[in-house]
Design an enzyme around this catalytic site. Sequence first.
Site, PDB file in Angstrom:
ATOM      1  N   LYS A  43       0.729  -1.079  -0.018  1.00 61.59           N
ATOM      2  CA  LYS A  43       0.196   0.018   0.044  1.00 61.59           C
ATOM      3  C   LYS A  43       0.781   1.094   0.067  1.00 61.59           C
ATOM      4  CE  LYS A  43      -3.303   2.953   0.818  1.00 61.59           C
ATOM      5  NZ  LYS A  43      -4.270   3.419  -0.418  1.00 61.59           N
ATOM      6  N   CYS A 130      -2.657  10.021  -6.204  1.00 59.33           N
ATOM      7  CA  CYS A 130      -3.670   9.542  -5.157  1.00 59.33           C
ATOM      8  C   CYS A 130      -4.711  10.707  -5.318  1.00 59.33           C
ATOM      9  CB  CYS A 130      -3.185   9.683  -3.823  1.00 59.33           C
ATOM     10  SG  CYS A 130      -4.388   9.273  -2.584  1.00 59.33           S
ATOM     11  N   LYS A 164       3.559   5.874 -10.594  1.00 60.27           N
ATOM     12  CA  LYS A 164       2.195   5.608 -10.811  1.00 60.27           C
ATOM     13  C   LYS A 164       1.332   6.783 -11.270  1.00 60.27           C
ATOM     14  CE  LYS A 164      -1.645   3.090 -10.319  1.00 60.27           C
ATOM     15  NZ  LYS A 164      -2.029   2.250  -8.978  1.00 60.27           N
ATOM     16  N   SER A 194      -6.913   5.064 -10.459  1.00 61.02           N
ATOM     17  CA  SER A 194      -8.405   5.348 -10.629  1.00 61.02           C
ATOM     18  C   SER A 194      -8.724   6.611 -11.374  1.00 61.02           C
ATOM     19  CB  SER A 194      -8.890   5.253  -9.292  1.00 61.02           C
ATOM     20  OG  SER A 194      -8.524   6.221  -8.463  1.00 61.02           O
TER      21      SER A 194
END
EC number: 1.3.98.1
Length: 311
Positions: A43, A130, A164, A194
């Site tokens: 994570k 994020c 990412k 996402s």
Amino acid sequence: MLNTTFANAKFANPFMNASGVHCMTIEDLEELKASQAGAYITKSSTLEKREGNPLPRYVDLELGSINSMGLPNLGFDYYLDYVLKNQKENAQEGPIFFSIAGMSAAENIAMLKKIQESDFSGITELNLSCPNVPGKPQLAYDFEATEKLLKEVFTFFTKPLGVKLPPYFDLVHFDIMAEILNQFPLTYVNSVNSIGNGLFIDPEAESVVIKPKDGFGGIGGAYIKPTALANVRAFYTRLKPEIQIIGTGGIETGQDAFEHLLCGATMLQIGTALHKEGPAIFDRIIKELEEIMNQKGYQSIADFHGKLKSL
Ligand SMILES: O=C(O)c1[nH]c(=O)[nH]c(=O)c1I
């Protein structure tokens, strides 16, 4: 048949979890290690432990998922201790991936300096995407800030590093990001995180379904596969060949995996579908991909990797 070479390492297959799913605790991570996954990732961590956003903050949906976790994690040292212990005990295993997501550029630098100075010999994933920390914009949507951070990182970081990325939706943005990324000795780019700040509604209750951010959250799963494939393909065709691609987004079946590989992905991360099905998904999806390859007469992934045809 699914043997994969990535970051100059050998993996039995290209499948792994997406950071954030089934990787918060040592127990989660050990289950992934024991599964058929070819690799696994922690994570995203911050320097200090974080509670994250109020519950409910994750909901599985028919066509995917919505989440606004808010970067809950047990803190950088918890994961560094785990990966160091793991690499000592399981030297023969493939390298493990360590994800970090600092709340600021300074925090990212601090964590990367600790990793650089540690005995960690695995792969680091710098999460620039994020979408769920209120008030913190996604760094990778700020091109100048992204370039500035990577310039500083590569003044000292010499271990394998990937980034990412969030999904981009404009061909010029692909061009700009590729031009930035091609300046650096990156091991890979992981597309996509996402799709940030979607909204899922319960019409019976006439309500949102997650508590944080008035119900706004990152969208994953089948909903996002077309966007994920486009981002994988866009970076595969723009980045220098030394920068490999991890494909993430909408991978539920062997067919979805085949499509990501055709677009140019080398490793494949599974999030939403792993959350729904658990680590057994790796057994199923490996068989499904092998079945497709047999039907098409492919002996290895190299036979079709990146070979998407235009019309
Ligand atoms: O809310 C999260 O913790 C989260 N959720 C996501 O969907 N992607 C991310 O990178 C993160 I750090």
